[in-house]
Design a protein around this motif. Structure first.
Motif, PDB file in Angstrom:
ATOM      1  N   VAL A 178     -10.168   3.535  -2.921  1.00 32.76           N
ATOM      2  CA  VAL A 178     -10.385   2.755  -4.142  1.00 32.76           C
ATOM      3  C   VAL A 178      -9.266   1.728  -4.336  1.00 32.76           C
ATOM      4  O   VAL A 178      -9.529   0.548  -4.612  1.00 32.76           O
ATOM      5  CB  VAL A 178     -10.485   3.690  -5.371  1.00 32.76           C
ATOM      6  CG1 VAL A 178     -10.476   2.905  -6.668  1.00 32.76           C
ATOM      7  CG2 VAL A 178     -11.733   4.540  -5.271  1.00 32.76           C
ATOM      8  N   TRP A 179      -8.016   2.145  -4.183  1.00 39.26           N
ATOM      9  CA  TRP A 179      -6.868   1.254  -4.395  1.00 39.26           C
ATOM     10  C   TRP A 179      -6.872   0.095  -3.410  1.00 39.26           C
ATOM     11  O   TRP A 179      -6.711  -1.056  -3.789  1.00 39.26           O
ATOM     12  CB  TRP A 179      -5.577   2.057  -4.325  1.00 39.26           C
ATOM     13  CG  TRP A 179      -4.381   1.314  -3.824  1.00 39.26           C
ATOM     14  CD1 TRP A 179      -3.669   1.601  -2.712  1.00 39.26           C
ATOM     15  CD2 TRP A 179      -3.743   0.168  -4.391  1.00 39.26           C
ATOM     16  NE1 TRP A 179      -2.641   0.707  -2.546  1.00 39.26           N
ATOM     17  CE2 TRP A 179      -2.664  -0.190  -3.571  1.00 39.26           C
ATOM     18  CE3 TRP A 179      -3.985  -0.612  -5.506  1.00 39.26           C
ATOM     19  CZ2 TRP A 179      -1.835  -1.273  -3.825  1.00 39.26           C
ATOM     20  CZ3 TRP A 179      -3.156  -1.695  -5.765  1.00 39.26           C
ATOM     21  CH2 TRP A 179      -2.094  -2.013  -4.937  1.00 39.26           C
ATOM     22  N   ARG A 180      -7.072   0.380  -2.142  1.00 42.87           N
ATOM     23  CA  ARG A 180      -7.044  -0.692  -1.146  1.00 42.87           C
ATOM     24  C   ARG A 180      -8.238  -1.632  -1.291  1.00 42.87           C
ATOM     25  O   ARG A 180      -8.125  -2.834  -1.086  1.00 42.87           O
ATOM     26  CB  ARG A 180      -6.973  -0.099   0.264  1.00 42.87           C
ATOM     27  CG  ARG A 180      -5.636   0.562   0.521  1.00 42.87           C
ATOM     28  CD  ARG A 180      -5.545   1.175   1.882  1.00 42.87           C
ATOM     29  NE  ARG A 180      -4.258   1.837   2.058  1.00 42.87           N
ATOM     30  CZ  ARG A 180      -3.640   1.970   3.213  1.00 42.87           C
ATOM     31  NH1 ARG A 180      -4.206   1.509   4.316  1.00 42.87           N
ATOM     32  NH2 ARG A 180      -2.483   2.576   3.282  1.00 42.87           N
ATOM     33  N   SER A 181      -9.394  -1.084  -1.658  1.00 40.13           N
ATOM     34  CA  SER A 181     -10.564  -1.934  -1.883  1.00 40.13           C
ATOM     35  C   SER A 181     -10.339  -2.851  -3.083  1.00 40.13           C
ATOM     36  O   SER A 181     -10.667  -4.042  -3.037  1.00 40.13           O
ATOM     37  CB  SER A 181     -11.811  -1.088  -2.113  1.00 40.13           C
ATOM     38  OG  SER A 181     -12.081  -0.309  -0.973  1.00 40.13           O
ATOM     39  N   ALA A 182      -9.770  -2.318  -4.155  1.00 37.88           N
ATOM     40  CA  ALA A 182      -9.475  -3.136  -5.333  1.00 37.88           C
ATOM     41  C   ALA A 182      -8.458  -4.221  -4.992  1.00 37.88           C
ATOM     42  O   ALA A 182      -8.585  -5.363  -5.445  1.00 37.88           O
ATOM     43  CB  ALA A 182      -8.954  -2.258  -6.467  1.00 37.88           C
ATOM     44  N   CYS A 202       2.344   6.793  -6.686  1.00 41.88           N
ATOM     45  CA  CYS A 202       1.286   7.524  -7.390  1.00 41.88           C
ATOM     46  C   CYS A 202       1.300   9.008  -7.032  1.00 41.88           C
ATOM     47  O   CYS A 202       1.074   9.860  -7.899  1.00 41.88           O
ATOM     48  CB  CYS A 202      -0.076   6.910  -7.086  1.00 41.88           C
ATOM     49  SG  CYS A 202      -0.290   5.303  -7.863  1.00 41.88           S
ATOM     50  N   ARG A 203       1.580   9.332  -5.773  1.00 42.13           N
ATOM     51  CA  ARG A 203       1.679  10.750  -5.379  1.00 42.13           C
ATOM     52  C   ARG A 203       2.834  11.433  -6.098  1.00 42.13           C
ATOM     53  O   ARG A 203       2.721  12.592  -6.495  1.00 42.13           O
ATOM     54  CB  ARG A 203       1.867  10.881  -3.874  1.00 42.13           C
ATOM     55  CG  ARG A 203       0.601  10.725  -3.082  1.00 42.13           C
ATOM     56  CD  ARG A 203       0.909  10.914  -1.592  1.00 42.13           C
ATOM     57  NE  ARG A 203      -0.252  10.637  -0.793  1.00 42.13           N
ATOM     58  CZ  ARG A 203      -1.051  11.582  -0.311  1.00 42.13           C
ATOM     59  NH1 ARG A 203      -0.806  12.835  -0.528  1.00 42.13           N
ATOM     60  NH2 ARG A 203      -2.097  11.243   0.395  1.00 42.13           N
ATOM     61  N   GLN A 204       3.947  10.732  -6.262  1.00 39.47           N
ATOM     62  CA  GLN A 204       5.095  11.313  -6.957  1.00 39.47           C
ATOM     63  C   GLN A 204       4.845  11.413  -8.456  1.00 39.47           C
ATOM     64  O   GLN A 204       5.273  12.375  -9.091  1.00 39.47           O
ATOM     65  CB  GLN A 204       6.351  10.477  -6.699  1.00 39.47           C
ATOM     66  CG  GLN A 204       6.844  10.579  -5.275  1.00 39.47           C
ATOM     67  CD  GLN A 204       7.986   9.624  -4.981  1.00 39.47           C
ATOM     68  OE1 GLN A 204       8.305   8.747  -5.784  1.00 39.47           O
ATOM     69  NE2 GLN A 204       8.587   9.779  -3.813  1.00 39.47           N
ATOM     70  N   ARG A 205       4.174  10.427  -9.008  1.00 42.84           N
ATOM     71  CA  ARG A 205       3.949  10.420 -10.452  1.00 42.84           C
ATOM     72  C   ARG A 205       2.883  11.427 -10.884  1.00 42.84           C
ATOM     73  O   ARG A 205       2.994  12.045 -11.935  1.00 42.84           O
ATOM     74  CB  ARG A 205       3.550   9.020 -10.897  1.00 42.84           C
ATOM     75  CG  ARG A 205       3.394   8.897 -12.384  1.00 42.84           C
ATOM     76  CD  ARG A 205       3.193   7.465 -12.792  1.00 42.84           C
ATOM     77  NE  ARG A 205       2.905   7.391 -14.194  1.00 42.84           N
ATOM     78  CZ  ARG A 205       3.653   6.763 -15.075  1.00 42.84           C
ATOM     79  NH1 ARG A 205       4.722   6.145 -14.676  1.00 42.84           N
ATOM     80  NH2 ARG A 205       3.316   6.737 -16.333  1.00 42.84           N
ATOM     81  N   PHE A 207       0.830  -1.205   0.000  1.00 42.06           N
ATOM     82  CA  PHE A 207       0.000   0.000   0.000  1.00 42.06           C
ATOM     83  C   PHE A 207       0.866   1.257   0.000  1.00 42.06           C
ATOM     84  O   PHE A 207       0.659   2.181  -0.783  1.00 42.06           O
ATOM     85  CB  PHE A 207      -0.929   0.034   1.212  1.00 42.06           C
ATOM     86  CG  PHE A 207      -1.992  -1.039   1.225  1.00 42.06           C
ATOM     87  CD1 PHE A 207      -2.466  -1.600   0.057  1.00 42.06           C
ATOM     88  CD2 PHE A 207      -2.515  -1.475   2.421  1.00 42.06           C
ATOM     89  CE1 PHE A 207      -3.445  -2.575   0.070  1.00 42.06           C
ATOM     90  CE2 PHE A 207      -3.494  -2.447   2.453  1.00 42.06           C
ATOM     91  CZ  PHE A 207      -3.957  -2.997   1.277  1.00 42.06           C
ATOM     92  N   SER A 208       1.834   1.294   0.892  1.00 43.99           N
ATOM     93  CA  SER A 208       2.700   2.465   1.014  1.00 43.99           C
ATOM     94  C   SER A 208       3.471   2.715  -0.274  1.00 43.99           C
ATOM     95  O   SER A 208       3.563   3.853  -0.737  1.00 43.99           O
ATOM     96  CB  SER A 208       3.658   2.268   2.182  1.00 43.99           C
ATOM     97  OG  SER A 208       4.562   3.345   2.258  1.00 43.99           O
TER      98      SER A 208
END
Length: 144
Positions: free
Chosen positions: A49-53, A15-18, A8-9
């Motif tokens: 959304v990411w963690r649920s997926a 994604c935050r950097q990109r 997750f991290s």
């Protein structure tokens, strides 16, 4: 779940950097819950959304864990000839400068062919074996 925190991290930081300009990824929303004494939580839409997926995908994969050995057998059969036979033989031929069509070259090629046939038979067996199991398999049911 402890190991998933690392995944997750990594994904969230990447994604935050990109995409630093995408608000969905970078913005946290503060939610206050009066029932809990006004405790506030910071919720990020991308994280939800990411963690649920991730949970959905791992759950679907876990339903097929009964076939894990079958997939390992197929992967092993597919990679055996390349990793254990083809590349080492080619490296030996190149390093030792074995002349083409010599006795040792022909023996090495014969060995490679035999191992390829063994790999093909093992792959066919690992594909054919689970077909009856797939016909009787019911996801999310624990049968003994």
């Amino acid at each position: 779940q402890v190991f998933a925190q690392l995944i997750f991290s990594f994904v969230e930081t990447s994604c935050r950097q990109r995409w630093p300009e995408v608000k969905f990824v970078t913005t946290d929303h503060q939610i206050t819950i009066p029932i809990l004494g006004g405790t506030s939580f910071h919720i990020n839409g991308f994280r939800v959304v990411w963690r649920s997926a991730y949970v959905v995908v791992t759950t679907v994969l876990a339903t097929f864990i009964a076939f894990f050995n079958i997939f390992l057998a197929l992967i092993g059969a597919a990679s055996f000839c390349l990793l254990a036979v083809y590349f080492p033989i080619e490296m030996y031929i190149a390093r030792s400068k074995v002349p083409m069509f010599s006795i040792s070259w022909m023996c090495l090629q014969a060995l490679r062919l035999v191992c390829l046939l063994v790999s093909l038979v093992a792959a066919a067996g690992s594909v054919e074996g689970p077909i009856p199991s797939l016909k009787m398999y019911h996801p999310f049911k624990n049968e003994v």
